[in-house]
Structure formats: structure tokens, C-alpha cells
Design an enzyme around this catalytic site. Structure first.
Site, PDB file in Angstrom:
ATOM      1  N   TRP A 152       0.514   4.934   0.943  1.00  0.00           N
ATOM      2  CA  TRP A 152       1.072   5.548   2.317  1.00  0.00           C
ATOM      3  C   TRP A 152       1.625   4.568   3.169  1.00  0.00           C
ATOM      4  O   TRP A 152       2.420   5.227   3.893  1.00  0.00           O
ATOM      5  CB  TRP A 152       0.053   6.768   2.265  1.00  0.00           C
ATOM      6  CG  TRP A 152      -1.039   6.341   3.108  1.00  0.00           C
ATOM      7  CD1 TRP A 152      -1.907   5.205   2.999  1.00  0.00           C
ATOM      8  CD2 TRP A 152      -2.042   7.163   4.099  1.00  0.00           C
ATOM      9  NE1 TRP A 152      -2.850   5.453   3.844  1.00  0.00           N
ATOM     10  CE2 TRP A 152      -2.944   6.639   4.642  1.00  0.00           C
ATOM     11  CE3 TRP A 152      -1.610   8.577   4.791  1.00  0.00           C
ATOM     12  CZ2 TRP A 152      -3.974   7.219   5.510  1.00  0.00           C
ATOM     13  CZ3 TRP A 152      -2.289   9.143   5.597  1.00  0.00           C
ATOM     14  CH2 TRP A 152      -3.495   8.306   5.984  1.00  0.00           C
ATOM     15  N   ASP A 153       1.132   3.542   3.470  1.00  0.00           N
ATOM     16  CA  ASP A 153       1.758   2.707   4.447  1.00  0.00           C
ATOM     17  C   ASP A 153       3.217   2.562   4.230  1.00  0.00           C
ATOM     18  O   ASP A 153       3.881   2.698   5.336  1.00  0.00           O
ATOM     19  CB  ASP A 153       0.779   1.393   4.400  1.00  0.00           C
ATOM     20  CG  ASP A 153      -0.250   1.139   4.936  1.00  0.00           C
ATOM     21  OD1 ASP A 153      -1.221   1.764   3.968  1.00  0.00           O
ATOM     22  OD2 ASP A 153      -0.716   0.677   5.985  1.00  0.00           O
TER      23      ASP A 153
ATOM     24  N   TRP B  41     -12.550   4.819  10.583  1.00  0.00           N
ATOM     25  CA  TRP B  41     -12.239   6.315  10.825  1.00  0.00           C
ATOM     26  C   TRP B  41     -13.390   7.117  11.187  1.00  0.00           C
ATOM     27  O   TRP B  41     -13.221   8.417  10.822  1.00  0.00           O
ATOM     28  CB  TRP B  41     -11.913   6.785   9.076  1.00  0.00           C
ATOM     29  CG  TRP B  41     -10.434   6.198   8.722  1.00  0.00           C
ATOM     30  CD1 TRP B  41     -10.138   5.019   8.223  1.00  0.00           C
ATOM     31  CD2 TRP B  41      -9.087   6.686   8.833  1.00  0.00           C
ATOM     32  NE1 TRP B  41      -8.933   4.554   7.944  1.00  0.00           N
ATOM     33  CE2 TRP B  41      -8.190   5.981   8.355  1.00  0.00           C
ATOM     34  CE3 TRP B  41      -8.604   7.916   9.786  1.00  0.00           C
ATOM     35  CZ2 TRP B  41      -6.784   6.151   8.498  1.00  0.00           C
ATOM     36  CZ3 TRP B  41      -7.420   8.031   9.727  1.00  0.00           C
ATOM     37  CH2 TRP B  41      -6.542   7.188   9.079  1.00  0.00           C
TER      38      TRP B  41
ATOM     39  N   GLY C 266      -7.280   7.425   2.219  1.00  0.00           N
ATOM     40  CA  GLY C 266      -6.744   6.532   3.114  1.00  0.00           C
ATOM     41  C   GLY C 266      -7.692   6.753   4.614  1.00  0.00           C
ATOM     42  O   GLY C 266      -7.603   5.964   5.251  1.00  0.00           O
TER      43      GLY C 266
ATOM     44  N   GLN D 226      -3.238   7.367  -3.505  1.00  0.00           N
ATOM     45  CA  GLN D 226      -3.279   7.724  -1.812  1.00  0.00           C
ATOM     46  C   GLN D 226      -2.425   8.676  -1.528  1.00  0.00           C
ATOM     47  O   GLN D 226      -1.501   9.185  -2.099  1.00  0.00           O
ATOM     48  CB  GLN D 226      -2.835   6.322  -1.152  1.00  0.00           C
ATOM     49  CG  GLN D 226      -3.958   5.370  -0.445  1.00  0.00           C
ATOM     50  CD  GLN D 226      -3.732   4.354   0.414  1.00  0.00           C
ATOM     51  OE1 GLN D 226      -2.273   3.986   0.310  1.00  0.00           O
ATOM     52  NE2 GLN D 226      -4.404   4.005   1.267  1.00  0.00           N
TER      53      GLN D 226
ATOM     54  N   ASP E  35     -11.037   6.112   4.747  1.00  0.00           N
ATOM     55  CA  ASP E  35     -12.088   5.208   3.967  1.00  0.00           C
ATOM     56  C   ASP E  35     -13.668   5.847   4.055  1.00  0.00           C
ATOM     57  O   ASP E  35     -14.179   6.138   3.424  1.00  0.00           O
ATOM     58  CB  ASP E  35     -12.149   3.869   3.754  1.00  0.00           C
ATOM     59  CG  ASP E  35     -10.875   3.374   3.700  1.00  0.00           C
ATOM     60  OD1 ASP E  35      -9.843   4.096   3.175  1.00  0.00           O
ATOM     61  OD2 ASP E  35     -10.453   1.990   3.516  1.00  0.00           O
TER      62      ASP E  35
ATOM     63  N   TRP F  94       0.892  -1.188  -0.019  1.00  0.00           N
ATOM     64  CA  TRP F  94      -0.036  -0.070  -0.081  1.00  0.00           C
ATOM     65  C   TRP F  94       0.934   1.095   0.089  1.00  0.00           C
ATOM     66  O   TRP F  94       1.788   1.345   0.667  1.00  0.00           O
ATOM     67  CB  TRP F  94      -1.142   0.085   1.307  1.00  0.00           C
ATOM     68  CG  TRP F  94      -2.289  -0.298   0.948  1.00  0.00           C
ATOM     69  CD1 TRP F  94      -3.300   0.436   0.844  1.00  0.00           C
ATOM     70  CD2 TRP F  94      -2.803  -1.667   0.772  1.00  0.00           C
ATOM     71  NE1 TRP F  94      -4.502  -0.452   0.477  1.00  0.00           N
ATOM     72  CE2 TRP F  94      -4.346  -1.737   0.635  1.00  0.00           C
ATOM     73  CE3 TRP F  94      -2.238  -2.991   0.991  1.00  0.00           C
ATOM     74  CZ2 TRP F  94      -4.925  -2.825   0.348  1.00  0.00           C
ATOM     75  CZ3 TRP F  94      -3.084  -3.883   0.687  1.00  0.00           C
ATOM     76  CH2 TRP F  94      -4.636  -4.238   0.403  1.00  0.00           C
TER      77      TRP F  94
ATOM     78  N   GLU G 143      -3.877  -2.022  14.515  1.00  0.00           N
ATOM     79  CA  GLU G 143      -4.032  -1.095  13.485  1.00  0.00           C
ATOM     80  C   GLU G 143      -4.510   0.503  14.095  1.00  0.00           C
ATOM     81  O   GLU G 143      -3.976   1.503  13.378  1.00  0.00           O
ATOM     82  CB  GLU G 143      -5.075  -1.475  12.480  1.00  0.00           C
ATOM     83  CG  GLU G 143      -5.557  -0.724  11.198  1.00  0.00           C
ATOM     84  CD  GLU G 143      -6.569  -1.464  10.185  1.00  0.00           C
ATOM     85  OE1 GLU G 143      -7.168  -2.460  10.828  1.00  0.00           O
ATOM     86  OE2 GLU G 143      -6.539  -1.030   9.364  1.00  0.00           O
TER      87      GLU G 143
HETATM   88  C1  DGY Z   1      -9.198  -1.342   2.241  1.00  0.00           C
HETATM   89  O1  DGY Z   1      -9.530  -2.153   1.574  1.00  0.00           O
HETATM   90  O2  DGY Z   1     -10.034  -1.372   3.280  1.00  0.00           O
HETATM   91  C2  DGY Z   1      -8.718  -0.441   2.135  1.00  0.00           C
HETATM   92  O3  DGY Z   1      -8.488   0.765   3.104  1.00  0.00           O
HETATM   93  C3  DGY Z   1      -8.469   0.336   0.666  1.00  0.00           C
HETATM   94  O4  DGY Z   1      -7.349   0.740   0.498  1.00  0.00           O
END
Ligand code: DGY
Length: 425
Positions: free
Chosen positions: A36-37, A353, A164, A102, A166, A34, A396
Site C-alpha cells: 500500500w505504500d 498505530w 497496515g 495489505q 500493525d 511495500w 513516518e
Molecule cells: C513492519 O515490519 O513493521 C511492517 O509494518 C510489517 O509490514
């Protein structure tokens, strides 16, 4: 002693999530690279292995498109534990990738890694930084051309996944306009790895996939996508990260850029700072994104309103208003800064989020506060982040009301945040 043990654990997570020069965010839930990760992870690697930090960025660039876009996922190797996979995206890059992007933390990470290389005398750093600088510059050009075609000084997201963040309450109104119909059959895998109550809802997924269907039908052509997009938000978090990364590239351009590159970057930077300045809302004590379809300010309170700190120098009035607002969000929380405040009707402390605390967001907010001379608050945020990780592990994200660790565990970017923020204590 504890710190040393925790650092070792962070190294072990990065080693375990390494798939050969790139790092998956976490096993199974996110089994690819991914965007920005990886940028945050590269900064984490830079604390102990600069060669590997470069490698993370280089592998991400293997996914960069000819038009300059750095996709949000690079599918280096197959995995059946994630949806939507390469078949749903239907893009045409040499290595399969998603079709959206992203936050461009890449430029920030590159400067960070380069400086770590200078400090440690890493061999070959010049050549590696030079190549990555050119890739970053191409991606910034893509951002401004594809996502700010009207020259607002703000870049737009066409999909919530690009932000990012979502399922942020910031997108609720704009996303509600997106139909729930899809031509793709939805086969969610995420809720098989993590409790559904912590993830976006099914209806969100229907709209997320509707957007993918629309853009795939545009053959991923930026101009056609812009014309067709049913979701188009000029996002202050994205713009601020791009502006900050542009400043970092300006710094690198002193050594690695041409005269023209320097001029171009300075112009980009001015344009983005002007755009951000217009998004300050004195009555809300934060910056707000703009819904480009309805023309309305997005007033829902989310962490995005503070992220311009990483790029903008606030005046004294803005600085005291914004820091007081952050303090208000921290008030009564075990761990802050929440991604939505408790006083918001949208607040859900465990759902992704919509309230939880994210270590990398705190990292950005703390950096921005320090840049703006708010040292005490910056340190306080760094300390609560490090403590949350020490108490709950490399999760996370965290429930702000209890400090409980949530979502996927053994998360790469949380490990990286620990390595970087833990050293600042
Ligand atoms: C997901 O699949 O949850 C991601 O955040 C999409 O990048």
C-alpha cells in the site's frame, strides 16, 4: 516559496528511496517494496512523472501470486536491515515475497495514475492501464474468494500486518488469543533504527511471528489458512478500501473491461457496500470491525471506523454523527486525525498505530469526507496534514498532541501525501 521548496524536497525523497522503478518506504527500516505504500507513492509520482507512477505499480505486480494475491512485501533485492526476511516467510514466488497482503489501494491508485496519464497525454498509457487493470481485477477476485468465503460482504485480515495498522488497539483482544510461542527465532531490526517506545512491543512481535509460523505451515494455502487462523477479523478499513478500489475499477472497466468484468465488479461492489452498511454503529457514530473468532464487534475507537467514508454514501443522520465524532477526536489536538483518540484508555501519542497521525490516513479520510459533501472538514484535515509536514518534515507519522515528527524519517508515502494534498490548498 516554501511550498515549492517542500515539493522539491518531496521529489528528492522519492528519488532517494527509488531502488530501480520501485520505492522503499524509507531506507533501512523498510528496505523493500511495500504494497500500500507503493500505491500511495504512485499517486505522488503521478503529480510530476506519470511514467514512473506506472512503473511503481508494474513493479509491485511482479510480486503478484498466481492465485491473484498481491503480497504486502516484494523482496526485489536482498537487505539485512529488516526482519522478517524471505527465509522466515518461506513462500515460493519467482521473486521472494511475504505471504500476506495489505490494503488494496492499488485500484484507487491505478485510476488516479490513468487519469493523470490522460491529462498529460502520456504515450503508451492505454496498454499499461489495461494490463494493470487485469492484475487488479484478479487481486479483487482473490480478496472475495480467500477472505470472504462465507459471503458476509466483509473481507478478513488474518494478520495485523495486513491491516497496515500493525499494533492498533483494534486488535488487542483478538491478538491476545494468539500464543507468544514461535518456531522462528525473532531478531527484531526495527528497534535498531527507531526508538523502541515508538514501535510495537516485543510481545506483539511474538504473536506476529507466531501467525507467520502458522500460515507458513499451511504452505500459504488460503483454504488451510482460513481453517487454521488464530486471528481472523473482518476489518472495515480493509473492506472500505476494497469497495472504493472496486468502484474505481468499475470506472476503468468502462474502457478496459469486458461486459462480464463490468457485471462482476458491480456485483462485488454491491456485496461490499451491503457488508459495510451492516457495520455502522449509531451509538458509536462510526463503523466497527467484527472479530470472526469471538463473534464480537470491535468497539475500540480507531481511525478505521471512519475509513468507510471512502466507499459509502452516508445518509444525513450518519453524516452529521460521523463528522461530529471526527471533530471530537480533533478537539485539543495540535494535529489530527489521531489513529486512536485521547479519550481512549489505549491512547499512546507516540506509539505507531496507538494514537499518532498518519498522512495517508488523513488523505483517505479527507477524500471520503469530500465524497460525502463535508468539504470544510475535508479541507481542514488536508491543511493540518500539509502544515504538520511543513513543520516537522516527511516523517513516518506525527504526535497528535505536539505535532512532533516520529518513527522513520524521509518517508516516501508522506512525501507523496504532501505532493497530492499540498496541491489542494
Ligand atoms: C513492519 O515490519 O513493521 C511492517 O509494518 C510489517 O509490514
Amino acid at each position: 516559496m516554501k511550498k515549492l521548496r517542500m515539493e522539491e524536497a518531496a521529489h528528492a525523497i522519492l528519488a532517494r528511496n527509488d531502488r530501480g522503478g520501485y520505492t522503499v518506504p524509507t531506507d533501512r527500516l523498510y528496505p523493500f517494496q511495500w504494497n500500500w505504500d507503493s500505491a500511495f507513492v504512485a499517486m505522488g509520482f503521478a503529480t510530476f512523472n506519470v511514467d514512473r507512477a506506472y512503473r511503481e505499480l508494474e513493479r509491485l505486480i511482479e510480486g503478484q501470486w498466481d492465485n491473484g494475491m498481491i503480497p504486502h512485501i516484494v523482496f526485489h533485492a536482498p537487505s539485512d536491515t529488516y526482519f522478517p526476511g524471505p527465509d522466515v516467510w518461506g513462500t515460493r514466488h519467482r521473486i521472494p515475497t511475504s505471504g500476506i497482503t495489505q490494503p488494496p489501494v492499488f485500484g484507487m491508485a491505478l485510476r488516479h495514475v490513468h487519469e493523470a496519464a490522460l491529462a498529460s497525454g502520456e504515450a503508451g498509457a492505454e496498454v499499461r492501464t489495461r494490463a494493470l487493470f487485469q492484475a487488479a481485477l484478479r487481486s479483487h477476485r482473490w480478496w472475495l474468494a480467500a477472505r470472504d468465503p462465507k459471503g458476509l460482504g466483509l473481507v478478513a485480515i488474518l494478520h495485523p500486518w495486513e491491516s497496515g495498522s500493525d499494533n492498533s488497539p483494534a486488535w488487542d483482544e483478538a491478538l491476545a488469543r494468539v500464543p507468544t510461542t514461535t518456531t522462528t527465532t525473532i531478531r527484531r531490526k526495527d528497534t535498531g533504527h527507531v526508538d523502541a517506545s515508538m514501535r510495537p512491543r516485543d510481545e506483539d512481535y511474538q504473536r506476529f511471528i507466531h501467525l507467520v509460523d502458522v500460515y507458513r505451515e499451511c504452505d500459504w494455502d488460503p483454504t488451510r489458512q482460513w481453517a487454521k487462523a488464530p486471528f481472523k477479523v473482518a476489518d472495515v478499513q480493509m473492506t472500505a478500501i476494497l469497495a472504493r478500489a472496486t468502484a474505481d475499477l468499475m470506472h476503468l472497466a468502462e474502457t478496459f473491461g469486458s461486459e462480464e468484468d463490468r457485471g462482476e465488479l458491480a456485483q462485488m461492489h454491491r456485496r461490499l457496500l451491503d457488508g459495510l452498511a451492516r457495520r455502522w454503529r449509531l451509538d458509536l457514530s462510526r463503523f466497527v470491525s467484527l472479530d470472526l473468532i469471538s463473534g464480537a464487534d470491535i468497539e475500540a475507537p480507531t481511525q478505521a471506523g471512519f475509513i468507510p467514508l471512502v466507499a459509502v454514501t452516508l445518509d444525513d443522520g450518519q453524516k452529521s454523527a460521523l463528522t461530529a465524532e471526527i471533530e471530537r477526536w480533533l478537539d485539543g489536538m495540535v494535529v489530527g486525525v489521531p489513529s486512536a483518540p485521547r479519550f481512549s484508555p489505549a491512547f499512546e501519542p507516540k506509539r505507531y498505530w496507538r494514537g499518532p497521525v498518519w498522512a495517508v490516513i488523513n488523505w483517505l479520510i479527507a477524500d471520503g469526507l469530500r465524497l460525502n459533501g463535508a468539504e470544510d472538514l475535508a479541507r481542514r484535515i488536508e491543511q493540518v496534514t500539509v502544515q504538520a509536514i511543513e513543520n516537522a518534515g516527511f516523517c513516518e507519522y506525527f504526535d497528535p498532541t505536539t505535532g512532533e515528527g516520529l518513527g522513520g524519517d524521509t518517508f516516501s508515502w508522506t512525501a507523496a501525501a504532501y505532493l497530492v494534498l499540498g496541491r489542494r490548498r
